[in-house]
Design an enzyme around this catalytic site. Structure first.
Site, PDB file in Angstrom:
ATOM      1  N   GLU A 253      34.359   8.544  28.101  1.00  0.00           N
ATOM      2  CA  GLU A 253      32.915   8.514  28.371  1.00  0.00           C
ATOM      3  C   GLU A 253      32.585   7.051  28.671  1.00  0.00           C
ATOM      4  O   GLU A 253      32.590   6.221  27.767  1.00  0.00           O
ATOM      5  CB  GLU A 253      32.191   9.019  27.110  1.00  0.00           C
ATOM      6  CG  GLU A 253      30.714   9.076  27.226  1.00  0.00           C
ATOM      7  CD  GLU A 253      30.278   9.797  28.465  1.00  0.00           C
ATOM      8  OE1 GLU A 253      30.796  10.891  28.732  1.00  0.00           O
ATOM      9  OE2 GLU A 253      29.443   9.239  29.190  1.00  0.00           O
ATOM     10  N   CYS A 287      24.455   4.016  27.496  1.00  0.00           N
ATOM     11  CA  CYS A 287      25.126   4.416  28.743  1.00  0.00           C
ATOM     12  C   CYS A 287      24.126   5.138  29.626  1.00  0.00           C
ATOM     13  O   CYS A 287      24.288   5.185  30.838  1.00  0.00           O
ATOM     14  CB  CYS A 287      26.268   5.397  28.487  1.00  0.00           C
ATOM     15  SG  CYS A 287      27.231   5.004  27.067  1.00  0.00           S
ATOM     16  N   GLU A 388      26.902  -1.964  36.029  1.00  0.00           N
ATOM     17  CA  GLU A 388      26.284  -1.702  34.723  1.00  0.00           C
ATOM     18  C   GLU A 388      26.027  -3.032  34.016  1.00  0.00           C
ATOM     19  O   GLU A 388      26.941  -3.814  33.800  1.00  0.00           O
ATOM     20  CB  GLU A 388      27.201  -0.821  33.872  1.00  0.00           C
ATOM     21  CG  GLU A 388      26.526  -0.403  32.573  1.00  0.00           C
ATOM     22  CD  GLU A 388      27.333   0.614  31.781  1.00  0.00           C
ATOM     23  OE1 GLU A 388      28.549   0.418  31.619  1.00  0.00           O
ATOM     24  OE2 GLU A 388      26.726   1.602  31.312  1.00  0.00           O
TER      25      GLU A 388
END
Ligand code: UN1
Length: 499
Positions: A253, A287, A388
């Site tokens: 993940e 996230c 990110e």
């Protein structure tokens, strides 16, 4: 139970609290003010080996404990988490830094997951299906796999361990758990409560230490057939490569670059609330955080103004203070990385609307604080719109219509969460179909996943698995198909039943 006083913590291996074989230690400190939370064993490969050996031995008995009984232990664990919710919340505001309401939500997510997976003890459904032959019975059942290596991040220090450890246990696996070195005390509290709930010795083991020494050994250990990791894309690739040698099951993940689309017919007040919550909640360290806002040109200016006004009202401070809206970011390198993206954004020609400086004054210098930061006039291919950042920075991207909005939303390597604000039911349904992500919200931000639905992403957010909900069971079990022939004759499938 851990408190915020300085304490020496240990690993938990085969039911014993033990130091690292080397005797080395490291400290966990608060990102808000540098307070020392505790010292922890700085473990190495030999500690991992001992923990795996214990988990492997315990597996032989644990897999035979009836699943409803395993579930009952998880119900007790949920009750204990409830009992300790207030102290875990307080500890989390100190060790991880998130604000009280969100820290409480993090613990609540683990409570919810433990009840959900506890109930799974009486389900773990397989299938029965007719045979193509007479007097023959067919079924499929879920089988546990063995020792699960659990590697968790610091941003959801109670919730994410629960997403992995709790389903692993109800399915009949045993666990070696390596919590993040930024939040070891919360990882330890999690395991203490599991043992108090009645998890037998060796079934759950915790080994503290870094990814290089502990994580790497766990990932390469031949007796650990399953690895589950939540972390960065880079770590995910390294884990997948290291695990390839033993053909392990790997659940990953990883990153996100989640976008919120705001159409011209959106309820703007609602959109602003959703964006502020999703971009700056947990200081953007989710996230699922909204690090892009894809706004229709007709409402672009109005949205900018409202967002800046709302962001500038947010108060920075330690998570444990009631008035705080935005807590610290996790550590010095994170703060530097977040700030470097402000410089990158300005260098790329995006317009900095608010934020963009490391926060100082009012005691904030003692910790790692960064204000809500908003860029406007961002081009979809700029680095601040592609990479990110994992901090309180969001990028406003103007678009002219719905199709362009979808194209921009999908124009990234990740596919975790996405959202659209619109009052038009046709656009909402098209967005549900066309947004390429594992999670899509309609008229809500990009955060707020519930434990009984699959959680995970498409593209480079992961490798096709999901945690939470029924989907988690596929990570922690193998299917076995069973054929029972009671005809007392040799019946050959695909042969004897063909005319
Ligand atoms: C994460 O961002 O790592 O949906 C997890 C959410 C939370 C979980 C986020 N329930 O934002």
């Amino acid at each position: 139970m851990a408190t915020t006083g300085v304490r020496e913590f240990k690993n938990y291996i085969a039911g014993e609290w033990v130091d690292a074989a080397s005797g080395d230690t490291f400290e966990s400190t608060s990102p808000a003010d540098g307070e020392v939370i505790g010292t922890f064993p700085k473990s190495g490969p030999e500690d991992v080996d001992r923990a795996v050996e214990a988990a492997k031995a315990a597996y032989e008995e644990w897999r035979l404990v009836p699943a409803p009984k395993r579930g009952e232990i998880l119900f007790r664990f949920a009750e204990l988490l409830k009992e300790h919710k207030a102290d875990l919340t307080e500890l989390m505001t100190h060790e991880m830094g998130k604000v009280k309401a969100e820290a409480g939500g993090d613990v609540q997510e683990a409570i919810d997951m433990s009840y959900y997976m506890g109930g799974e003890g009486r389900r773990l459904f397989g299938h029965t299906t007719p045979s193509e032959l007479r007097d023959k019975f067919n079924m499929s059942v879920r089988m546990p796999i063995g020792v699960v290596g659990v590697i968790t991040p610091w941003n959801f220090p109670i919730a994410i361990p629960s997403w992995k450890i709790v389903p692993a246990l109800v399915c009949g696996n045993t666990v070696v758990f390596k919590p993040a070195t930024d939040t070891p005390s919360l990882g330890e509290s999690f395991v203490e409560l599991l043992t108090e709930a009645g998890i037998p010795a060796g079934v759950v083991n915790i080994v503290h230490g870094g990814g290089g020494a502990v994580g790497d050994r766990l990932v390469r250990h031949p007796d650990v057939p399953v690895i589950t990791l939540t972390g960065s894309r880079e770590t995910g690739v390294a884990v997948l490569e290291a695990a390839a040698e033993n053909l392990k099951h790997v659940h990953l993940e990883l990153g996100g670059k989640n976008g919120i689309i705001v159409m011209d017919d959106a309820d703007l007040d609602l959109a602003v609330d959703g964006i502020i919550w999703s971009a700056f909640g947990t200081s953007g360290q989710r996230c699922t955080a909204a690090s892009r806002v894809i706004a229709h040109e007709k409402i672009y200016d109005a949205l900018q103004k409202r967002l800046v006004a709302a962001a500038e009202k947010m108060r920075l401070g330690p998570g444990w203070e009631d008035e705080t809206d935005v807590g610290p970011v996790i550590n010095a390198p994170a703060l530097e990385k977040i700030h470097s993206y402000t410089e990158i954004g300005e260098g790329e020609g995006a317009k900095l609307l608010t934020g963009g400086e490391i926060a100082t004054g009012n005691g904030l210098d003692k910790g790692f604080f960064y204000p809500p930061t908003i860029f406007a006039d961002v081009e979809p291919d700029m680095r601040i719109a592609q990479e990110e950042i994992f901090g309180p920075t969001t990028a406003l991207i103007p678009v002219t219509d719905f199709d362009e909005a979808i194209r921009v939303a999908n124009g990234i390597r990740y596919g975790l969460s996405s959202s659209i604000f619109t009052q038009d039911v046709n656009r909402a349904f098209r967005a549900m179909r066309d947004l390429n992500s594992g999670i899509t919200y309609i008229n809500a931000g990009t955060i707020g996943a519930e434990v009984h639905l699959p959680f995970g992403g498409t593209k480079e957010t992961g490798n096709g698995h999901r945690e939470a909900g029924q989907a988690a069971l596929d990570v922690f079990t193998e299917w076995k198909s069973v054929y029972v022939d009671y005809s007392a004759t040799l019946q050959r499938a695909q042969i004897d039943n063909v005319e």
